[in-house]
Design a protein around this motif. Structure first.
Motif, mmCIF file in Angstrom:
data_model
loop_
_atom_site.group_PDB
_atom_site.id
_atom_site.type_symbol
_atom_site.label_atom_id
_atom_site.label_comp_id
_atom_site.label_asym_id
_atom_site.label_seq_id
_atom_site.Cartn_x
_atom_site.Cartn_y
_atom_site.Cartn_z
ATOM 1 N N TRP A 1 0.836 -1.211 0.000
ATOM 2 C CA TRP A 1 0.000 0.000 0.000
ATOM 3 C C TRP A 1 0.867 1.257 0.000
ATOM 4 N N VAL A 2 1.916 1.260 0.826
ATOM 5 C CA VAL A 2 2.816 2.417 0.894
ATOM 6 C C VAL A 2 3.499 2.647 -0.452
ATOM 7 N N ALA A 3 3.961 1.568 -1.090
ATOM 8 C CA ALA A 3 4.609 1.693 -2.400
ATOM 9 C C ALA A 3 3.651 2.276 -3.436
ATOM 10 N N TYR A 4 2.376 1.888 -3.348
ATOM 11 C CA TYR A 4 1.360 2.439 -4.249
ATOM 12 C C TYR A 4 1.115 3.930 -3.960
ATOM 13 N N TRP B 1 10.042 6.248 -5.982
ATOM 14 C CA TRP B 1 10.604 5.035 -5.386
ATOM 15 C C TRP B 1 11.517 5.318 -4.206
ATOM 16 N N ILE B 2 12.118 6.480 -4.154
ATOM 17 C CA ILE B 2 13.001 6.794 -3.026
ATOM 18 C C ILE B 2 12.203 6.845 -1.727
ATOM 19 N N SER B 3 11.093 7.586 -1.740
ATOM 20 C CA SER B 3 10.265 7.670 -0.530
ATOM 21 C C SER B 3 9.618 6.325 -0.223
ATOM 22 N N SER B 4 9.240 5.562 -1.257
ATOM 23 C CA SER B 4 8.676 4.224 -1.043
ATOM 24 C C SER B 4 9.667 3.327 -0.315
ATOM 25 N N TYR C 1 -11.231 7.338 2.134
ATOM 26 C CA TYR C 1 -11.040 7.202 0.687
ATOM 27 C C TYR C 1 -9.780 7.939 0.236
ATOM 28 N N TYR C 2 -9.625 9.183 0.691
ATOM 29 C CA TYR C 2 -8.497 10.001 0.270
ATOM 30 C C TYR C 2 -7.184 9.527 0.894
ATOM 31 N N VAL C 3 -7.244 8.930 2.086
ATOM 32 C CA VAL C 3 -6.030 8.387 2.703
ATOM 33 C C VAL C 3 -5.600 7.108 1.998
ATOM 34 N N LEU C 4 -6.549 6.260 1.653
ATOM 35 C CA LEU C 4 -6.213 4.962 1.057
ATOM 36 C C LEU C 4 -5.708 5.090 -0.374
ATOM 37 N N LEU C 5 -6.309 5.985 -1.159
ATOM 38 C CA LEU C 5 -5.961 6.084 -2.568
ATOM 39 C C LEU C 5 -4.894 7.146 -2.824
ATOM 40 N N LYS C 6 -4.067 6.840 -3.794
ATOM 41 C CA LYS C 6 -3.085 7.822 -4.260
ATOM 42 C C LYS C 6 -3.823 8.929 -4.983
ATOM 43 N N HIS C 7 -3.509 10.173 -4.658
ATOM 44 C CA HIS C 7 -4.184 11.285 -5.319
ATOM 45 C C HIS C 7 -3.719 11.355 -6.762
ATOM 46 N N PRO C 8 -4.649 11.395 -7.710
ATOM 47 C CA PRO C 8 -4.247 11.443 -9.118
ATOM 48 C C PRO C 8 -3.383 12.661 -9.412
ATOM 49 N N ASN C 9 -2.352 12.436 -10.195
ATOM 50 C CA ASN C 9 -1.445 13.514 -10.593
ATOM 51 C C ASN C 9 -1.710 13.859 -12.056
ATOM 52 N N LYS C 10 -1.865 15.120 -12.343
ATOM 53 C CA LYS C 10 -2.196 15.518 -13.717
ATOM 54 C C LYS C 10 -1.078 15.172 -14.707
ATOM 55 N N ASN C 11 0.144 14.908 -14.180
ATOM 56 C CA ASN C 11 1.260 14.549 -15.057
ATOM 57 C C ASN C 11 1.355 13.048 -15.306
ATOM 58 N N ASP C 12 0.515 12.254 -14.615
ATOM 59 C CA ASP C 12 0.558 10.811 -14.791
ATOM 60 C C ASP C 12 0.058 10.417 -16.177
#
Length: 256
Positions: free
Chosen positions: A62-65, A70-73, A110-121
């Motif tokens: 979950w943390v990696a997601y 990858w550094i912070s993961s 919901y917001y804690v569990l999911l990665k916030h979408p990034n407009k650059n993704d």
């Protein structure tokens, strides 16, 4: 207001649990010395550590997601491995602290569990990666759950019941506290995911009783409720009412 109170309540809960584990760790080191001693590694201690680290594996994925690089993961995963539930609590408190007032009001879990979408993704690339993980995670947690079941049966046969006072050494006690704080984190997720309190209580009782075996069974069960074409993040959130993927996509639209 109730959802804001939930965010504050969970942040307070995990702050308290993290502080409890820090105090437990310091007390046990002063009372019983460092844990890196061969005589502490009894069969049941080894089984408990395997149980503990399988749950850590679920939290680490979950943390990696969640992490954007990858550094912070890798940093957080090392902390999870080294500090256990202290790192779990710190990470969860940090995620709740990042929520805006609007996110806390709408659906904090919901917001804690999911990665916030990034407009650059790259949306297509991200979906492809997520799709490829579904089968991989099914296999991984099936293997981990089977391994833990085998470990439990083997330890029961070779070393007898774990319910013996001589096994409850200071470091075993500290390990169990560490283990069950992580179980609390997983139980909060299960309670959020389940659409009824009956099923939530059922799974939480199993988590308390069978530890990472239940964690693996639950994750595999949820993975089989989505198809290989579905994004894997759908297993993180409840699917009662509005489809989670649609909700996520609407948030992505807001981010862009």
């Amino acid at each position: 207001m109730a959802k804001i109170s939930l965010a504050i309540g969970l942040r307070t809960l995990f702050t308290a649990l993290g502080s409890l584990m820090v105090a437990t760790l310091i007390y046990t080191i002063f009372k019983d010395g460092l844990p890196f001693r061969k005589e502490l590694l009894t069969p049941w201690m080894a089984a408990t550590l395997i149980d503990f680290y399988i749950n850590v594996a679920a939290l680490a994925i979950w943390v990696a997601y969640k992490e954007s690089n990858w550094i912070s993961s890798i940093l957080w995963i090392i902390l999870l491995i080294g500090l256990g539930s202290i790192a779990t609590c710190a990470y969860i408190v940090l995620q709740f602290s990042k929520l805006s007032s609007e996110e806390s009001l709408r659906d904090p879990m919901y917001y804690v569990l999911l990665k916030h979408p990034n407009k650059n993704d790259d949306e297509v690339g991200q979906k492809r990666k997520q799709h490829s993980f579904v089968v991989t995670l099914r296999i991984l947690f099936t293997v981990l759950g089977s391994f833990m079941l085998g470990t439990l049966l083997y330890t029961l046969i070779t070393d007898g019941s774990p319910f013996r006072m001589e096994l409850l050494t200071p470091w075993m006690t500290a390990t169990l506290i560490d283990f069950y704080i992580n179980v609390v984190a997983l139980a909060v997720w299960v309670a959020y995911k389940e659409c009824s309190w009956i099923s939530a209580v059922f799974w939480i009782v199993l988590l308390i009783s069978f530890g990472s075996i239940t964690t693996c069974v639950y994750i595999v069960w949820k993975l089989f409720q989505i198809t290989c074409q579905d994004p894997v993040y759908l297993i993180l959130v409840r699917r009662c009412g509005e489809r989670a993927e649609n909700k996520y996509n609407s948030i992505s639209g807001e981010a862009t």
